[in-house]
Design an enzyme around this catalytic site. Structure first.
Site, PDB file in Angstrom:
ATOM      1  N   LYS A  29       0.803  -1.311  -0.069  1.00 31.55           N
ATOM      2  CA  LYS A  29      -0.082   0.040  -0.116  1.00 31.55           C
ATOM      3  C   LYS A  29       0.886   1.135   0.121  1.00 31.55           C
ATOM      4  O   LYS A  29       0.563   2.218  -1.058  1.00 31.55           O
ATOM      5  CB  LYS A  29      -0.878   0.036   1.190  1.00 31.55           C
ATOM      6  N   ARG A  99      -3.180   3.392   8.523  1.00 34.48           N
ATOM      7  CA  ARG A  99      -3.292   2.147   7.613  1.00 34.48           C
ATOM      8  C   ARG A  99      -2.270   1.065   7.663  1.00 34.48           C
ATOM      9  O   ARG A  99      -1.234   1.482   7.502  1.00 34.48           O
ATOM     10  CB  ARG A  99      -3.719   2.798   6.198  1.00 34.48           C
ATOM     11  N   GLY A 108      -8.048  -6.974   4.255  1.00 37.75           N
ATOM     12  CA  GLY A 108      -9.006  -6.915   5.453  1.00 37.75           C
ATOM     13  C   GLY A 108      -8.536  -7.612   6.718  1.00 37.75           C
ATOM     14  O   GLY A 108      -9.270  -7.632   7.694  1.00 37.75           O
ATOM     15  N   MET A 110      -5.683  -6.909   8.346  1.00 33.99           N
ATOM     16  CA  MET A 110      -5.210  -6.219   9.492  1.00 33.99           C
ATOM     17  C   MET A 110      -6.036  -4.942   9.517  1.00 33.99           C
ATOM     18  O   MET A 110      -7.044  -4.599   8.852  1.00 33.99           O
ATOM     19  CB  MET A 110      -3.490  -5.913   9.171  1.00 33.99           C
ATOM     20  N   ARG A 349      -2.942  -1.302  -6.455  1.00 35.59           N
ATOM     21  CA  ARG A 349      -2.406  -2.522  -6.360  1.00 35.59           C
ATOM     22  C   ARG A 349      -2.583  -3.685  -7.318  1.00 35.59           C
ATOM     23  O   ARG A 349      -3.749  -3.159  -8.179  1.00 35.59           O
ATOM     24  CB  ARG A 349      -2.723  -3.249  -4.908  1.00 35.59           C
ATOM     25  N   HIS A 471     -15.670  -8.389   0.297  1.00 34.90           N
ATOM     26  CA  HIS A 471     -14.455  -9.077   1.218  1.00 34.90           C
ATOM     27  C   HIS A 471     -14.689 -10.786   0.398  1.00 34.90           C
ATOM     28  O   HIS A 471     -13.894 -11.232   0.010  1.00 34.90           O
ATOM     29  CB  HIS A 471     -14.614  -9.370   2.471  1.00 34.90           C
ATOM     30  N   ARG A 593       1.629 -47.857 -14.471  1.00 34.91           N
ATOM     31  CA  ARG A 593       1.806 -49.092 -13.503  1.00 34.91           C
ATOM     32  C   ARG A 593       0.990 -50.254 -13.923  1.00 34.91           C
ATOM     33  O   ARG A 593      -0.064 -50.108 -14.601  1.00 34.91           O
ATOM     34  CB  ARG A 593       1.354 -48.318 -12.142  1.00 34.91           C
ATOM     35  N   ARG A 649       6.142 -49.850 -15.727  1.00 40.10           N
ATOM     36  CA  ARG A 649       7.004 -50.325 -14.782  1.00 40.10           C
ATOM     37  C   ARG A 649       6.540 -51.714 -14.581  1.00 40.10           C
ATOM     38  O   ARG A 649       5.429 -52.073 -14.372  1.00 40.10           O
ATOM     39  CB  ARG A 649       6.712 -49.301 -13.279  1.00 40.10           C
ATOM     40  N   GLU A 776      14.523 -44.646  -6.373  1.00 41.02           N
ATOM     41  CA  GLU A 776      13.501 -44.451  -5.381  1.00 41.02           C
ATOM     42  C   GLU A 776      14.055 -44.742  -4.073  1.00 41.02           C
ATOM     43  O   GLU A 776      13.268 -44.954  -3.072  1.00 41.02           O
ATOM     44  CB  GLU A 776      12.172 -45.058  -5.367  1.00 41.02           C
ATOM     45  N   SER A 795      14.137 -42.984 -13.550  1.00 39.16           N
ATOM     46  CA  SER A 795      13.149 -41.886 -13.271  1.00 39.16           C
ATOM     47  C   SER A 795      13.039 -41.974 -11.785  1.00 39.16           C
ATOM     48  O   SER A 795      12.944 -42.950 -11.260  1.00 39.16           O
ATOM     49  CB  SER A 795      11.904 -42.730 -13.911  1.00 39.16           C
ATOM     50  N   GLY A 797      11.762 -41.866  -8.561  1.00 45.59           N
ATOM     51  CA  GLY A 797      10.149 -42.176  -7.801  1.00 45.59           C
ATOM     52  C   GLY A 797      10.111 -41.489  -6.821  1.00 45.59           C
ATOM     53  O   GLY A 797      10.427 -42.024  -5.798  1.00 45.59           O
ATOM     54  N   THR A 798       9.902 -40.226  -6.428  1.00 42.72           N
ATOM     55  CA  THR A 798       9.948 -39.343  -5.673  1.00 42.72           C
ATOM     56  C   THR A 798       8.996 -39.521  -4.235  1.00 42.72           C
ATOM     57  O   THR A 798       8.984 -39.291  -3.127  1.00 42.72           O
ATOM     58  CB  THR A 798       9.722 -37.741  -5.781  1.00 42.72           C
ATOM     59  N   ASN A 799       7.983 -40.364  -4.547  1.00 41.23           N
ATOM     60  CA  ASN A 799       7.003 -40.816  -3.570  1.00 41.23           C
ATOM     61  C   ASN A 799       7.722 -41.792  -2.493  1.00 41.23           C
ATOM     62  O   ASN A 799       7.885 -41.425  -1.221  1.00 41.23           O
ATOM     63  CB  ASN A 799       5.411 -41.653  -3.966  1.00 41.23           C
ATOM     64  N   ASP A 800       8.108 -42.647  -2.961  1.00 41.55           N
ATOM     65  CA  ASP A 800       8.895 -43.463  -2.295  1.00 41.55           C
ATOM     66  C   ASP A 800      10.473 -43.033  -1.809  1.00 41.55           C
ATOM     67  O   ASP A 800      10.882 -43.430  -0.444  1.00 41.55           O
ATOM     68  CB  ASP A 800       9.533 -45.040  -2.767  1.00 41.55           C
ATOM     69  N   CYS A 862       8.801 -39.448 -11.776  1.00 41.68           N
ATOM     70  CA  CYS A 862       7.525 -40.010 -12.036  1.00 41.68           C
ATOM     71  C   CYS A 862       6.523 -39.735 -10.479  1.00 41.68           C
ATOM     72  O   CYS A 862       5.465 -40.190 -10.584  1.00 41.68           O
ATOM     73  CB  CYS A 862       7.414 -41.232 -12.495  1.00 41.68           C
ATOM     74  N   TYR A 882      12.521 -34.732 -18.204  1.00 43.10           N
ATOM     75  CA  TYR A 882      11.164 -34.570 -18.129  1.00 43.10           C
ATOM     76  C   TYR A 882      10.618 -34.601 -16.589  1.00 43.10           C
ATOM     77  O   TYR A 882      11.131 -35.241 -15.882  1.00 43.10           O
ATOM     78  CB  TYR A 882      10.581 -35.422 -19.018  1.00 43.10           C
TER      79      TYR A 882
HETATM   80  P1  ADP Z   1      -7.795  -2.151   3.831  1.00 40.68           P
HETATM   81  O1  ADP Z   1      -6.172  -2.772   3.656  1.00 40.68           O
HETATM   82  O2  ADP Z   1      -8.512  -2.937   4.558  1.00 40.68           O
HETATM   83  O3  ADP Z   1      -8.226  -1.874   2.553  1.00 40.68           O
HETATM   84  P2  ADP Z   1      -7.254   0.657   4.005  1.00 40.68           P
HETATM   85  O4  ADP Z   1      -5.993   1.117   4.815  1.00 40.68           O
HETATM   86  O5  ADP Z   1      -6.963   0.658   2.650  1.00 40.68           O
HETATM   87  O6  ADP Z   1      -7.599  -0.829   4.481  1.00 40.68           O
HETATM   88  O7  ADP Z   1      -8.443   1.562   4.508  1.00 40.68           O
HETATM   89  C1  ADP Z   1      -9.644   0.955   4.407  1.00 40.68           C
HETATM   90  C2  ADP Z   1     -10.710   2.100   3.799  1.00 40.68           C
HETATM   91  O8  ADP Z   1     -10.444   3.405   4.362  1.00 40.68           O
HETATM   92  C3  ADP Z   1     -10.529   1.707   2.506  1.00 40.68           C
HETATM   93  O9  ADP Z   1     -11.664   2.119   1.763  1.00 40.68           O
HETATM   94  C4  ADP Z   1      -9.753   3.203   2.153  1.00 40.68           C
HETATM   95  O10 ADP Z   1      -9.817   3.822   0.829  1.00 40.68           O
HETATM   96  C5  ADP Z   1     -10.185   4.298   3.236  1.00 40.68           C
HETATM   97  N1  ADP Z   1      -9.209   5.287   3.469  1.00 40.68           N
HETATM   98  C6  ADP Z   1      -8.325   4.917   4.004  1.00 40.68           C
HETATM   99  N2  ADP Z   1      -7.559   6.223   4.417  1.00 40.68           N
HETATM  100  C7  ADP Z   1      -8.089   7.284   3.921  1.00 40.68           C
HETATM  101  C8  ADP Z   1      -8.003   8.466   3.930  1.00 40.68           C
HETATM  102  N3  ADP Z   1      -6.781   9.193   4.337  1.00 40.68           N
HETATM  103  N4  ADP Z   1      -9.027   9.186   3.456  1.00 40.68           N
HETATM  104  C9  ADP Z   1     -10.165   8.650   3.088  1.00 40.68           C
HETATM  105  N5  ADP Z   1     -10.146   7.305   3.111  1.00 40.68           N
HETATM  106  C10 ADP Z   1      -9.383   6.541   3.557  1.00 40.68           C
HETATM  107 MG    MG Z   2      -7.607  -0.924   0.969  1.00 46.64          MG
HETATM  108 MG    MG Z   3       7.504 -46.724  -5.579  1.00 51.75          MG
END
Ligand code: ADP
Ligand code: MG
Ligand code: MG
Length: 904
Positions: A29, A99, A108, A110, A349, A471, A593, A649, A776, A795, A797-800, A862, A882
């Site tokens: 981010k 953030r 989501g 953290m 991202r 989500h 086999r 085999r 093997e 060949s 035979g990585t299982n055995d 194999c 192979y």
């Molecule tokens: P997550 O990784 O869970 O998406 P974010 O840090 O991106 O968490 O933020 C959660 C939400 O809050 C996102 O929708 C983001 O766009 C919004 N947000 C984060 N920082 C700001 C900011 N400075 N102003 C307005 N919206 C924000």
């Molecule tokens: Mg975000």
């Molecule tokens: Mg075998």
């Protein structure tokens, strides 16, 4: 003295101290915010605390490095100067968000806190500046709620309890007789702030901190702390993200999407993340803040509508998104906010996408000359190709469901594919039911980050609320799950464990089918049907020209074929599977086999006769019965494979596997064979082994009973010679299993060669063939130079080889291996991905010693590992000729092999 470490990187006003390449330090981010600022995209100013701060924090009992506080004060000062506002200033307060943001996005998992810096005095300043008390108190209310939850820890104790803040909010809405939070007045919201704070005081015995600086440090600590919350840890386990990476923390000036009707918050993708289609795809909410869109609180509106509501801002958004995609040369997933008509970008991202979208975007981008073929190949997770091969619903059966009124509702198609299963409503249930062997569809109002394990366990996911950027949609895409979201017609009642759609009630355990390609939800089971790729390749029911999916899939595989250095064969003993593998472009059979051919029908009788025979002539008689049957099997497979090599085999499993086990079965067999029950019993007992895996099996059988090897060789060469006489060009490779010493292979090889000469002579034809061995056992690796003198191919035979190298029985390891992996004793299940340090080292030795004696020695693998992308990369690196894997994994192995060649 070492240079002082820099902990805080500033961005804003068109300048940034960081850039895209610094994601390890700044998190994804953070790196995105810095890069966007650099290239002139409007981003609210702020600063990033590095992931080093996080690792320091955890290494030093949650203390911060010296100097961090000064760097933060400095960063805050720069933001204040750019915006002309001051953090904590009652006249013109600066508000910030705090953030999280790790190297790899963990959507989501953290925490983030918005609107930080508000208290009873600064809120007045906000009112005066914006002349919008409703907005000011809405922000304050959100802040107290988020901070109370994330930093102070006032959350529901378990799944059944409701969020304490939501209860208070709900009560307020009821008292005011309104439906949405947007209908509450400034006074209502002001009261809510007080009620929230009182609840915090009552439940936690703590005052809500009024000092903005205390708030800031609290939030920073909470965000660093959230790196190690349960769901973040579970997520990292699931996606193999190292636990020691740590997260960065971004502090950024707030912009407001909740300031009125001229304000919007939204999420968008530069291409459709479900199908990969090149179209701007997004969702937004008017008068809302970021979290509202993702959390699925209201189902957002489609971005196309924004064009009508706010044409100017839309045009700007479209321009910025195009710029970002061009800049990154990759599909972007972005967050934006429009404050009073002005666009601000808050995140960009690489967009997570389904397997379908991954292939389409990669191939399209090559066609659009944005990226090279090589880049395209590197962009697709080999396992994602699976999705393109998975069944889709049979249109006829779906039509029938339609006539019977079983199509209940339609939501948004977030994860393509067909899923049928039984309804469950909680993630824990999904896990538990899956353990019992049930197929389930997880049905929820919306999903939350706590649900990921359950989502992983489900065949499909269905939610009533939330859009394509919710989500549920996000996670499903990443997992490659079938998923339908925002299906508003369904009403989930968790308490009664049922959901209602119009007048249909579906209870927990009822069967439903979810079509993630169209968004349809159907009652009962619907028959599935081969994927488009298979319809073209195998069934011939679809014309290649009519299927874009097929065309792009094959294009991609062709590119992979042009780049990979290592061959791809398949493991199979079934003609129809061999046909599938050939259609997928398998270049031979790496393991056929022969024992499976010993089961079915009257064959097992003949096998049993052979085992029970008292002497060699008895065995020969029984074997004679098997000969013609085995010959036909081999002929079938050799014929399908044309001139491609087919590694066959000789008999491998211990003989007791072919004998009856229960008393009843023994009696029955004794009767049909006309032998006394007692005699049969004692024979069965005499074959009992304490450790059959290390017992009388593999070439040891052929050494004890040379006539078995002889019969099998005869079947192979009779088949090959007959085909040769039909003008075909079969290419058998006879493989002797479980060889530990040169002498073993020598003895078996003499038999095979003798038979080959004799059969070819009697048919008057010559057939290409090789004799070689499966490697093997550790000893075979160590003596590979000796063994190579008798072998034309190896060949692995990585299982055995895994079992014998690690001293680990695959059939018994299930009890403790998962915990071994969880504790990091093995980085991953060595039966899934080659243990490179141990088994891999033996392979290296085997390759090196073998080739020292015979430069042209053909070497393959194999074991099941041949279809595991990481193991394929390893095989490439070690220099194998192979890999061989299950038919459906052939395309995956090809892509993995191309990637391995490119990463060199
Ligand atoms: P997550 O990784 O869970 O998406 P974010 O840090 O991106 O968490 O933020 C959660 C939400 O809050 C996102 O929708 C983001 O766009 C919004 N947000 C984060 N920082 C700001 C900011 N400075 N102003 C307005 N919206 C924000
Ligand atoms: Mg975000
Ligand atoms: Mg075998």
């Amino acid at each position: 003295m070492a240079q002082k470490k820099k902990y805080v990187y500033f961005f804003g006003g068109g300048k940034a101290e960081g850039k895209a390449a610094m994601r390890e330090l700044l998190g994804g981010k953070g790196a995105g915010l810095h890069e966007m600022t650099r290239i002139g995209v409007p981003v609210p100013p702020g600063f990033t605390m590095t992931t080093d701060v996080c690792t320091y924090y955890y290494d030093h009992r949650r203390q911060y490095p010296k100097g961090l506080a000064d760097e933060i004060a400095n960063g805050l000062g720069r933001v204040e100067r750019i915006l002309g506002r001051k953090f904590g200033d009652p006249e013109n307060p600066l508000l910030v968000s705090v953030r999280s943001g790790a190297r790899e996005s963990m959507p989501g998992m953290m925490d983030t806190v918005l609107n930080l810096g508000l208290n009873d005095r600064t809120v007045q300043g906000l009112v005066r500046r914006t002349k919008n008390p409703r907005f000011a108190y809405d922000s304050y209310r959100r802040f107290v709620q988020m901070y109370g939850d994330v930093v102070m820890g006032l959350k529901p104790a378990d799944k059944k309890e409701r969020d304490p803040f939501e209860i208070i909010l709900e009560r307020k809405k009821e008292a005011r007789r309104v439906r949405f939070d947007t209908d509450l007045t400034a006074d209502d919201l002001k009261q809510l702030v007080a009620e929230y704070k009182a609840e915090i005081k009552k439940r936690l015995g703590q005052n809500f901190p009024d000092d903005p600086r205390a708030q800031l440090w609290g939030a920073i600590g909470a965000v660093f702390g959230s790196w190690n919350n349960d769901r973040a840890i579970a997520y990292r386990d699931l996606y193999r993200i190292p636990h020691n990476w740590g997260t960065a923390v971004n502090v950024q000036a707030m912009v407001f999407g909740n300031m009125g009707e001229n304000c919007v918050t939204g999420v968008a993708f530069t291409r459709d993340p479900a199908t990969g289609e090149k179209r701007f795809y997004g969702e937004f909410l008017v008068n809302a803040q970021g979290e509202d869109v993702v959390a699925g609180i209201r189902t957002p509106r489609l971005i196309a509508e924004l064009k009508e509501v706010m044409p100017k801002s839309y045009a700007e958004l479209d321009r910025v998104c195009k710029l970002l995609e061009r800049h990154y040369k990759e599909m972007q997933d972005i967050e934006f906010t429009i404050e009073d008509g002005k666009l601000w970008m808050l995140q960009t991202r690489t967009g997570k996408r389904t397997g379908f979208a991954a292939v389409r975007i990669a191939v399209d981008m090559v066609d659009e000359k944005i990226i090279s073929k090589e880049k395209a190949l590197l962009r697709i997770e080999p396992d994602q190709l699976n999705q393109l091969l998975r069944p889709i619903f049979d249109p006829a059966d779906k039509e029938r469901a339609g006539r019977e009124g079983r199509i209940l509702a339609k939501g948004l198609p977030a994860g393509p594919g067909a899923a049928t299963g039984r309804v469950v409503f909680h993630a824990e249930d999904a896990e538990a039911w899956k353990k019992r062997g049930e197929r389930v569809i997880l049905c929820r109002v919306e999903t939350s980050p706590d649900d990921i394990r359950g989502m992983d366990a489900a065949q499909g996911i269905l939610t009533a609320r939330g859009g394509m950027t919710s989500h549920a949609a996000l996670v499903a895409r990443q997992m490659g799950k079938v998923c339908v979201v925002g299906c508003e017609a369904i009403h989930v009642d968790y308490a009664r464990r049922e959901m209602r759609v119009a007048d249909t009630i579906l209870k927990e355990g009822d069967w439903i089918s979810v079509d993630g390609t169209t968004g349809e939800v159907m009652r009962g089971e619907i028959q599935a049907f081969p994927s488009e790729v298979l319809q073209v390749l195998l069934a011939g029911t679809l014309d290649a020209k009519a299927s874009r999916v097929y065309q792009q899939f094959t294009k991609l595989i062709r590119w992979a074929d042009g780049i990979r250095k290592i061959g791809v064969r398949t493991n199979t003993d079934q003609p129809d599977q061999a046909r599938v593998a050939v259609a997928f472009g398998a270049e031979g059979i790496g393991l056929c086999r022969t024992e499976h051919m010993f089961f079915g029908g009257e064959r097992i009788r003949a096998v049993q006769e052979m085992i029970l025979a008292k002497d060699q002539s008895g065995r020969r008689q029984a074997l004679a019965k098997l000969l013609s049957m085995q010959k036909e099997d081999f002929k079938g497979i050799l014929d399908i494979m044309g001139a491609r090599p087919v590694t066959i085999r000789t008999l491998d499993p211990p003989l007791h596997e072919f004998l009856p086990k229960t008393e009843e079965e023994i009696v029955e067999l004794a009767e049909t064979m006309g032998v006394p029950v007692a005699e049969l019993k004692s024979k069965v007992e005499s074959l009992h082994e304490f450790n059959p895996m290390l017992g009388h099996r593999g070439c040891r059988l052929g050494i004890s009973y040379p006539e078995i090897t002889e019969m099998q060789a005869r079947a192979i060469f009779e088949a090959a010679c007959e085909l040769r006489r039909e003008g075909k060009n079969p290419f058998p490779e006879v493989m002797i299993p479980l060889v530990a010493t040169r002498q073993e292979l020598h003895l078996q090889r003499e038999i095979v060669e003798g038979v080959a000469r004799e059969v070819m002579k009697s048919h008057g034809v010559k057939v290409r063939y090789l004799v070689g061995t499966m490697i093997e056992l550790p000893r075979a690796c160590l003596f590979a130079d000796e063994i190579a003198r008798e072998a034309e191919f190896f060949s692995f035979g990585t299982n055995d080889l895994t079992q014998t190298c690690l001293g680990l029985s695959r059939d018994d390891a299930g009890k403790f291996l998962p915990s071994y992996v969880a504790q990091g004793i093995y980085p991953e299940d060595p039966f899934v991905s080659i243990d490179q340090g141990g088994v891999g080292e033996l392979m290296r030795i085997g390759v090196q010693k073998g080739r020292k004696v015979k430069k042209e020695l053909e070497i393959g693998i194999c074991g099941e590992h041949g279809g595991d992308p990481r193991s394929v990369a390893f095989c490439h690196e070690v220099g194998l000729d192979y890999v061989s894997c299950a038919a459906f994994r052939v395309p995956i192995a090809k892509l993995a092999a191309a990637q391995a060649a490119l990463k060199r």
